[in-house]
Scaffold this active site. Structure first.
Site, PDB file in Angstrom:
ATOM      1  N   GLY A  53       0.814  -1.217   0.000  1.00  0.00           N
ATOM      2  CA  GLY A  53       0.000   0.000   0.000  1.00  0.00           C
ATOM      3  C   GLY A  53       0.841   1.258   0.000  1.00  0.00           C
ATOM      4  N   GLU A  54       1.907   1.258   0.788  1.00  0.00           N
ATOM      5  CA  GLU A  54       2.793   2.416   0.841  1.00  0.00           C
ATOM      6  C   GLU A  54       3.590   2.560  -0.458  1.00  0.00           C
ATOM      7  OE1 GLU A  54       1.168   1.627   4.493  1.00  0.00           O
ATOM      8  OE2 GLU A  54       2.442   0.225   3.395  1.00  0.00           O
TER       9      GLU A  54
END
Length: 406
Positions: A53-54
């Site tokens: 996600g990051e």
């Protein structure tokens, strides 16, 4: 405090090592850090991400930096296997590694070998020894899409070591004014409110989505409810909608795709109307005749939303909701569980009447009735949510402009 930090790091490693004997993810975490073969890439830009996600959140900055300085080597590190295992072969980087355990020896060796020109960490990864080595060598360290809340350790009486880490950061690019004010309360003023780079990422994706012919064939001109990053609690509620809306189709993309998780979900769905994505090629009948599709792979979700009209985002009955913006960029009104307060965009979508939080099956049925039966309401929410995403783009440009002149 540093002594305690070092002890905690060692205990964490020991805990994951024990878990690795019966947990696949823990085994990947341990094995991935054995004998990391670093190669020198002097003058590289080092991007670190906690997980997948990051990576997607910081990807616009990585791509923009690569476009502006094509000769500059790029190194990417991940903390979690769910990021590394999926993006270890990304063409955006010259090298991809697991982040070594945060010890003084590991940090020295890593930076001695790599010799980065700058380091860019996304959102909330803070590792004392790596930060300290960068600081001692005057290597700029940037935090992008940073978000701060009063409950974080930095703002507690016992957070002295973490406050010291903040002092090692060259510049913070934060998502909102509240984060800037919290840092100002600690006399940290090297801060720019640039916004969240996720808006840039999802907006770009929505403008040029990857086409999925099989999903288009499944949709076959009908309305689709997309359930993204779901957990069992979400699925137990959502599957109740299928019989209530016979004119709609449903796509489930579970957060975890182990066989036990997929089997549990399949057991909740109408057998004769459901297919797993991996089994579509085995169908004798055309996929357009089916009503429910279960995505049993990783990586399709951000493109799936283009085929939907309404989205449910999972995780809200657990530690917190997953990415609402991927659906929002395509103009899908979003529904999610009760644990959303830590996510600024979720709060803002609710304020716009384009996002809804539910606590139980009855509330889900009420919001579904509004979104799936009232086309005027759905169109209004769709327009609002798309405008919201577009108006919040621009963080990447702000960050790249600063980095380029410093």
């Amino acid at each position: 405090m540093l002594f305690t930090y070092n002890i905690v790091i060692k205990f964490y490693y020991a805990f994951v090592w024990l878990a690795s004997f019966f947990n696949k993810k823990a085994a990947l975490w341990i094995n991935g850090r054995k004998n990391i073969a670093l190669k020198p890439l002097k003058g590289c830009a080092w991007f670190h991400f906690a997980s997948l996600g990051e990576f997607e959140q910081g990807r616009p900055v990585l791509e923009a930096l690569k476009a502006k300085y094509p000769a500059k080597p790029i190194v990417v590190t991940f903390f979690s296997p769910s990021g590394y295992e999926i993006r270890k072969n990304t063409p955006l980087a010259d090298a991809v590694y697991y982040l070594p355990l945060d010890t003084a020896t590991n940090a020295r060796h890593f930076i001695d070998t790599l010799q980065p020109e700058m380091a860019i960490f996304t959102k909330y990864e803070y590792w004392y020894h790596f930060f300290n080595e960068l600081d001692k060598r005057d290597i700029p360290l940037y935090i992008i899409s940073g978000i701060f809340r009063p409950g974080q350790v930095f703002f507690k009486w016992y957070g002295g070591l973490h406050r010291k880490m903040l002092g090692m950061v060259s510049h913070f690019f934060v998502q909102d004014d509240d984060s800037k004010q919290l840092l100002a309360n600690l006399n940290i003023t090297n801060v720019t409110v640039s916004g969240d780079t996720r808006f840039d990422r999802v907006w770009e994706n929505a403008q040029n989505p990857k086409e999925l012919p099989v999903i288009a064939a499944f949709k076959a001109g009908q309305k689709v409810f997309v359930a993204g990053s779901t957990w069992p609690k979400d699925e137990e509620l959502l599957t109740q909608l299928i019989s209530l809306y016979p004119d709609w189709k449903f796509i489930f993309a579970p957060h975890e795709i182990g066989e036990d998780k997929i089997d549990h979900l399949m057991g909740l769905l109408p057998e004769n109307e459901t297919v797993r994505f991996s089994k579509i090629s085995n169908l004798k009948s055309h996929v357009s005749n089916l009503r429910v599709l279960v995505i049993d792979n990783i990586g399709m979700l951000s493109s799936l939303y283009q085929y939907g009209e309404v989205a449910y985002i999972g995780g809200g009955f657990g530690v917190g909701i997953h990415n609402t913006l991927e659906a929002a960029a395509f103009g899908l009104p979003v529904v999610f569980g009760p644990n959303y307060q830590r996510f600024r965009e979720a709060r803002e979508l609710i304020a716009l009447n384009a996002g809804t939080s539910i606590n139980n099956a009855n509330e889900l049925k009420q919001v579904a009735n509004r979104l799936m039966n009232d086309e005027e309401y759905q169109a209004s929410a769709s327009a609002k949510i798309k405008t919201y995403v577009r108006e919040n783009t621009g963080a990447t440009e702000s960050i790249i402009n600063y980095i380029s002149v410093n």
